[in-house]
Design a protein around this motif. Sequence first.
Motif, PDB file in Angstrom:
ATOM      1  N   LEU A 123       7.425   9.191 -11.078  1.00 16.43           N
ATOM      2  CA  LEU A 123       7.955   9.397  -9.734  1.00 16.43           C
ATOM      3  C   LEU A 123       6.877  10.028  -8.858  1.00 16.43           C
ATOM      4  CD1 LEU A 123      11.479  10.752 -10.620  1.00 16.43           C
ATOM      5  CD2 LEU A 123      10.989   8.587  -9.494  1.00 16.43           C
ATOM      6  N   PRO A 124       6.743   9.584  -7.633  1.00 18.23           N
ATOM      7  CA  PRO A 124       5.699  10.140  -6.754  1.00 18.23           C
ATOM      8  C   PRO A 124       5.902  11.635  -6.523  1.00 18.23           C
ATOM      9  CG  PRO A 124       6.654   8.123  -5.825  1.00 18.23           C
ATOM     10  CD  PRO A 124       7.524   8.525  -6.972  1.00 18.23           C
ATOM     11  N   LEU A 165      11.412   2.017  -5.029  1.00 21.03           N
ATOM     12  CA  LEU A 165      10.127   2.137  -5.699  1.00 21.03           C
ATOM     13  C   LEU A 165       9.959   0.969  -6.663  1.00 21.03           C
ATOM     14  CD1 LEU A 165      10.154   5.946  -6.624  1.00 21.03           C
ATOM     15  CD2 LEU A 165       9.156   4.872  -4.602  1.00 21.03           C
ATOM     16  N   GLY A 166       8.802   0.370  -6.665  1.00 21.33           N
ATOM     17  CA  GLY A 166       8.542  -0.735  -7.571  1.00 21.33           C
ATOM     18  C   GLY A 166       7.068  -1.069  -7.610  1.00 21.33           C
ATOM     19  N   ILE A 188       7.059   3.826  -1.042  1.00 24.73           N
ATOM     20  CA  ILE A 188       5.738   4.429  -1.153  1.00 24.73           C
ATOM     21  C   ILE A 188       4.838   3.486  -1.935  1.00 24.73           C
ATOM     22  CG2 ILE A 188       6.368   5.748  -3.228  1.00 24.73           C
ATOM     23  CD1 ILE A 188       4.504   7.969  -2.201  1.00 24.73           C
ATOM     24  N   VAL A 189       3.627   3.281  -1.431  1.00 23.47           N
ATOM     25  CA  VAL A 189       2.645   2.416  -2.098  1.00 23.47           C
ATOM     26  C   VAL A 189       1.316   3.151  -2.130  1.00 23.47           C
ATOM     27  CG1 VAL A 189       3.804   0.321  -1.299  1.00 23.47           C
ATOM     28  CG2 VAL A 189       1.917   1.264   0.045  1.00 23.47           C
ATOM     29  N   ASP A 190       0.433   2.756  -3.060  1.00 22.36           N
ATOM     30  CA  ASP A 190      -0.886   3.387  -3.047  1.00 22.36           C
ATOM     31  C   ASP A 190      -1.775   2.684  -2.020  1.00 22.36           C
ATOM     32  OD1 ASP A 190      -2.183   1.127  -4.250  1.00 22.36           O
ATOM     33  OD2 ASP A 190      -1.611   1.851  -6.226  1.00 22.36           O
ATOM     34  N   TYR A 191      -2.877   3.328  -1.716  1.00 23.80           N
ATOM     35  CA  TYR A 191      -3.739   2.860  -0.636  1.00 23.80           C
ATOM     36  C   TYR A 191      -4.297   1.465  -0.908  1.00 23.80           C
ATOM     37  CZ  TYR A 191      -7.590   2.787   2.716  1.00 23.80           C
ATOM     38  OH  TYR A 191      -8.452   2.431   3.724  1.00 23.80           O
ATOM     39  N   ASP A 213       0.129   6.468  -0.171  1.00 26.02           N
ATOM     40  CA  ASP A 213      -0.343   7.628  -0.924  1.00 26.02           C
ATOM     41  C   ASP A 213      -1.806   7.423  -1.299  1.00 26.02           C
ATOM     42  OD1 ASP A 213      -0.300  10.036  -2.211  1.00 26.02           O
ATOM     43  OD2 ASP A 213       0.668   9.296  -4.026  1.00 26.02           O
ATOM     44  N   ILE A 214      -2.676   8.245  -0.734  1.00 26.13           N
ATOM     45  CA  ILE A 214      -4.115   8.155  -1.010  1.00 26.13           C
ATOM     46  C   ILE A 214      -4.435   9.045  -2.208  1.00 26.13           C
ATOM     47  CG2 ILE A 214      -6.423   8.494  -0.051  1.00 26.13           C
ATOM     48  CD1 ILE A 214      -5.100   8.204   2.741  1.00 26.13           C
ATOM     49  N   LYS A 215      -4.856   8.426  -3.301  1.00 26.31           N
ATOM     50  CA  LYS A 215      -5.069   9.190  -4.538  1.00 26.31           C
ATOM     51  C   LYS A 215      -6.294  10.093  -4.455  1.00 26.31           C
ATOM     52  CE  LYS A 215      -1.582   7.247  -6.618  1.00 26.31           C
ATOM     53  NZ  LYS A 215      -0.338   8.022  -6.839  1.00 26.31           N
TER      54      LYS A 215
END
Length: 379
Positions: A123-124, A165-166, A188-191, A213-215
């Motif tokens: 989970l984020p 979320l997926g 929410i997705v990653d960059y 979401d920028i890791k």
Amino acid sequence: MTNIVHSNSSAVLGLFPDIIITSDSRRLCFIDLNTNNFFVLDIKAGDYNCSGNILIVKNINETMVSQIEVLTSNGIAYRLSDRAIKVLDNRLHNIPIENILENKALLNTLFSVTIVLDKIPELPILYYPPLTDIQCCKFSDASLKMNDIRSVIKQLKGFKKIRILGKDILKHDIMHLPELKDIRLETIVDYQYYISNFDDISNLNRQLDIIVDIKNILVFNDNECLYPNNEKVSVTFYCQIQTLEEFNFIGNIQTAVKPYPSNAISRKLSHFLLDYSEEELNQIRITRSQLFMNKVINTNFYGNVIIDNEGNINSYPFTKYAKNNHFSLSQALSDIRQNKFWYLTREKFFKKCSDCAFSTICPPLSNYEINSEETFCPY
């Protein structure tokens, strides 16, 4: 400046009807519900008496007069006199908390339901920052069936937010469900996913709030960052902060990136990011409903519900999963509503908050304060 009419021993303030008073042993706090501003009067318990909407201040001195002048200049007090004036009781102290909590329609508006469509690593943290000694259940390789998703959606009317979320959200059938066509979803997705699918996002024909979401902010390329020209889609950039270097980097880029602290950051950095000053505290805007809620529930935690990719239902902070029961969401919510963290108010956790006029005005108790066992409060 309004002249303060007072005797050597007392002053009387007639208050606007839309004023709520909270107090502790050191001060009175006036909350103006028209503007959501609040003002503080440094008067010790025993030196004032409130009856109806008349406040009688005893043992008044020049410092108190100056403080009262600030209140009147901001429109908080409308009448000053050296004797009590009969005004209809505006129920300053009759806050109907119980009635609000029994109002299920209102409580439903506080629920945010997160639907996990398929296997994701975790989970984020942006949504669900971990609490010490509370572990998130690992996800399986299952995929939530569309009939089950439809069953859930039928029961989500009036809820605050639906998150999905997926692994590949843009290609999932949930995006085309007619039941959701008029509902604004959040995901929410990653960059990297955002950059790779930018064209599809730009052409998306439905309402969607996308959190990117920028890791690793230190390798973030500000020149590559684009916003879609699509009024149906909103995009917000976030990144997790673990060092002061990362925080400073954000200040030097053009893109608006919102930082959120890692749960593993040092106590020193945690205070640097999360402490707030007395000036910031006095700029807080609070509604009547939020004030009431802060007395009973923790709105950081309350109503966060997770439906995993096997259809089991859970809450944050995590309780034991309620097994898939053909998506009787109301029964599952009835069970997990007993989650103690949902009701963990600031004054229940910190002794210093239990005797403070700001306990219902301050932001709700956060997981960072729970984990470090100290507040970020200036008082």
